[in-house]
Design a protein around this motif. Structure first.
Motif, short mmCIF file in Angstrom:
data_model
loop_
_atom_site.label_atom_id
_atom_site.label_comp_id
_atom_site.label_asym_id
_atom_site.label_seq_id
_atom_site.Cartn_x
_atom_site.Cartn_y
_atom_site.Cartn_z
N GLU A 182 -22.58 20.80 -7.19
CA GLU A 182 -23.15 22.07 -6.75
C GLU A 182 -24.66 22.13 -6.90
OE1 GLU A 182 -22.44 25.44 -9.85
OE2 GLU A 182 -20.87 23.97 -10.16
N LEU A 183 -25.24 21.32 -7.82
CA LEU A 183 -26.68 21.39 -8.05
C LEU A 183 -27.47 21.01 -6.80
CD1 LEU A 183 -28.59 22.11 -10.36
CD2 LEU A 183 -28.77 19.70 -10.88
N LEU A 184 -26.91 20.07 -6.03
CA LEU A 184 -27.62 19.65 -4.82
C LEU A 184 -27.66 20.73 -3.76
CD1 LEU A 184 -26.65 15.95 -4.11
CD2 LEU A 184 -28.90 16.89 -4.47
N HIS A 185 -26.85 21.74 -3.93
CA HIS A 185 -26.75 22.74 -2.87
C HIS A 185 -27.45 24.05 -3.21
CE1 HIS A 185 -24.11 20.03 -0.86
NE2 HIS A 185 -23.40 19.91 -1.96
N MET A 186 -28.25 24.03 -4.27
CA MET A 186 -28.96 25.26 -4.63
C MET A 186 -30.20 25.38 -3.76
SD MET A 186 -28.59 24.94 -8.73
CE MET A 186 -29.43 26.45 -9.09
N PRO A 187 -30.31 26.45 -3.00
CA PRO A 187 -31.44 26.58 -2.10
C PRO A 187 -32.76 26.74 -2.85
CG PRO A 187 -30.20 28.62 -2.20
CD PRO A 187 -29.42 27.60 -2.97
N ASP A 188 -33.82 26.18 -2.30
CA ASP A 188 -35.17 26.39 -2.80
C ASP A 188 -35.47 25.62 -4.09
OD1 ASP A 188 -37.54 27.41 -2.00
OD2 ASP A 188 -37.36 29.27 -3.13
N TYR A 189 -34.56 24.78 -4.53
CA TYR A 189 -34.84 24.01 -5.73
C TYR A 189 -34.75 22.52 -5.42
CZ TYR A 189 -34.70 28.38 -8.12
OH TYR A 189 -34.98 29.67 -8.49
N PRO A 190 -35.49 21.73 -6.16
CA PRO A 190 -35.51 20.29 -5.86
C PRO A 190 -34.13 19.67 -6.05
CG PRO A 190 -36.57 20.76 -7.97
CD PRO A 190 -36.32 22.06 -7.33
N ASN A 191 -33.82 18.69 -5.23
CA ASN A 191 -32.55 18.01 -5.42
C ASN A 191 -32.71 16.93 -6.48
OD1 ASN A 191 -33.32 15.49 -4.40
ND2 ASN A 191 -32.96 16.15 -2.31
N GLU A 192 -31.65 16.23 -6.77
CA GLU A 192 -31.69 15.27 -7.86
C GLU A 192 -31.88 13.84 -7.37
OE1 GLU A 192 -27.99 14.72 -9.90
OE2 GLU A 192 -26.94 15.87 -8.40
N GLY A 193 -32.51 13.68 -6.26
CA GLY A 193 -32.83 12.34 -5.80
C GLY A 193 -31.67 11.62 -5.16
N ALA A 194 -30.67 12.34 -4.68
CA ALA A 194 -29.53 11.71 -4.04
C ALA A 194 -29.13 12.50 -2.81
CB ALA A 194 -28.34 11.61 -5.00
N LEU A 195 -28.62 11.78 -1.81
CA LEU A 195 -28.24 12.45 -0.57
C LEU A 195 -26.89 13.14 -0.68
CD1 LEU A 195 -29.38 9.72 1.97
CD2 LEU A 195 -30.35 12.00 1.68
N ARG A 196 -26.08 12.69 -1.61
CA ARG A 196 -24.76 13.28 -1.78
C ARG A 196 -24.60 13.76 -3.23
NH1 ARG A 196 -24.98 13.37 2.85
NH2 ARG A 196 -23.54 12.55 4.42
N GLY A 197 -23.85 14.86 -3.39
CA GLY A 197 -23.57 15.37 -4.72
C GLY A 197 -22.13 15.10 -5.10
N GLY A 198 -21.86 15.12 -6.38
CA GLY A 198 -20.51 14.88 -6.86
C GLY A 198 -20.51 13.85 -7.96
N HIS A 199 -19.41 13.12 -8.08
CA HIS A 199 -19.32 12.12 -9.14
C HIS A 199 -18.50 10.92 -8.68
CE1 HIS A 199 -15.97 15.00 -9.74
NE2 HIS A 199 -15.27 13.90 -9.93
#
Lengths: 288, 148
Positions: A182-199
């Motif tokens: 879910e972190l990758l999908h927070m609008p207006d905030y930097p992503n975590e350096g990955a194109l896909r989120g999850g595990h």
């Protein structure tokens, strides 16, 4: 907090208390190394005599995504005055997160005389102990290092993929929000350096910080077993691969499983989510 | 037409640019962090609300924005991690540079402004936390512009 020797660790000698460090500040056979995430912390005040090992400048290859090579490690050890028989005591911010990362990198070069100060900077500061801004200088050493050994405690992506396909144990030590994606999908905030989120499929979510108490000290072996074994089903009989975003937080968990619980086969996947979450075609799970 | 750039932010960037030596830059950041003042109790008291917590900041930074009579925003911060020196430095920089600045300019501040002050040798986690502070200030300005 219970004395380190009474916490039931597999390798209690790998931890030293703040009392012990305070009594050994001037020990010539010891080098105290501070390693932090925050680049300002060491310069703002550190243990007397402590040198800084910076994760970016000192431990990483400046060009490729990899760690320093043998020559680089020898250069680092010579610069900070560490001989082959010097005991290195690591400590740092974030409950020794980066101290454990540096500890792990040092193990890639087989520097076995290494310890971690239980509680890290936080405990030292809370106890009101001395900090200084004076940066020490030591005579260069003649350290000789072997080639870096990536074969025993480090995991590369092909091994991780085979491990996943074989149903092996994985520990994802990131936050629950990173684990779920879910972190990758927070609008207006930097992503975590990955194109896909999850595990990585099958990974257990055990945020790294669960291994420490509020004062930064490590939990007892019984408490750690309750988390990693009773709750998550890990076993020292099976190989475990730990990962996070770039392999720093997971080196903390590697330290806990290897040295505090005595797991003989633990690897740190330093490619971690910034590699896996960008790889084409690898399996990913989402959600909690 | 591109958005205006906050004048005080530009001045601070120029000040840091005069310090190519990493040690000098870190010392300036430390002295900046030493000017940090926590959010006053008339704005917020503990426990601070989760919706003011900066996402991805592991130093547990919080941000508040209050509308001033001239329509601009005044920013306030808390940093719960006592070792969060970089977060405190960033809070002082953002307060100095963005409080009182035109909302359109604050709303357009880019995330990567952090590197103008800290250099490129930041961990991804630290970068995300500091960028999160910038993003939250930017969001506050955008909401103010939207009349929220």
């Amino acid at each position: 907090m219970t004395a380190i020797s009474q916490r039931g660790y597999a390798n209690p000698g790998v931890l030293v208390s703040t009392d012990w460090v305070a009594a050994h500040l001037n020990d010539p056979d010891l080098r105290i190394v501070e390693s932090n995430e925050d680049p300002l912390v060491y310069r703002a005040g550190h243990l007397p005599g402590a040198v800084e090992v910076d994760w970016a400048r000192d431990l990483n290859d400046p060009v490729r995504r990899d760690y320093l090579d043998r020559a680089g490690f020898e250069g680092l050890m010579r610069r900070i005055g560490v001989e082959n028989d010097t005991t290195v005591v690591f400590y740092g911010d974030k409950n020794n997160w980066w101290a454990c990362y540096a500890f792990w990198v040092f193990q890639l070069f087989g520097h076995r005389r290494a310890k971690v100060m239980d509680g890290g900077r936080l405990k030292w500061e809370q106890e009101g102990r001395e900090l200084t801004r004076e940066v020490p200088s030591y005579p260069p050493s003649s350290y000789r290092a072997p080639d870096r050994d990536d074969s025993t405690i480090r995991a590369f992506r092909d091994r991780v993929l085979a491990h996943v396909e074989a149903g092996g144990d994985l520990v994802d030590v990131r936050s629950p929000q990173e684990f779920s994606g879910e972190l990758l999908h927070m609008p207006d905030y930097p992503n975590e350096g990955a194109l896909r989120g999850g595990h990585i499929p099958g990974a257990r979510s055990v945020p790294w910080g669960r291994a420490v108490n509020e004062d930064g000290t490590f939990k007892s072996a019984a408490e750690l077993r309750a988390i990693y074994e009773q709750e998550q089903g890990l076993s020292p009989e099976r190989e475990v691969i730990a990962y996070c975003r770039i392999g720093e937080r997971s080196s903390h968990t590697w330290f806990v499983l290897t040295h505090l619980l005595g797991y003989p086969k633990v690897r740190n996947y330093d490619g971690s989510w910034t590699e896996w979450g960008n790889l084409v075609g690898v399996p990913i799970e989402k959600g909690r | 037409m591109s958005a205006p750039y906050p004048e005080k932010l530009r001045q601070l960037e120029e000040l840091f640019a005069l310090m190519p030596d990493r040690g000098d830059r870190l010392d300036l950041l430390i002295s900046t962090a030493e000017r940090f003042r926590e959010v006053p109790p008339e704005i917020a008291r503990r426990p601070f609300p989760e919706d003011r917590k900066v996402p991805a900041c592991e130093s547990e930074a919080y941000l508040w924005a209050r509308r001033r009579d001239d329509g601009t925003l005044k920013f306030y911060f808390a940093v719960e991690n006592p070792q969060g020196i970089s977060a405190k430095a960033m809070a002082v920089i953002l307060d100095d540079a963005l409080s009182g600045a035109p909302l359109e300019a604050v709303a357009a501040v880019p995330d990567d402004v952090i590197y103008k002050f800290f250099g490129n040798e930041l961990s991804m986690g630290k970068s995300m936390g500091l960028m999160g502070m910038v993003a939250m200030a930017r969001s506050s300005a955008r909401r103010a512009l939207a009349g929220a």
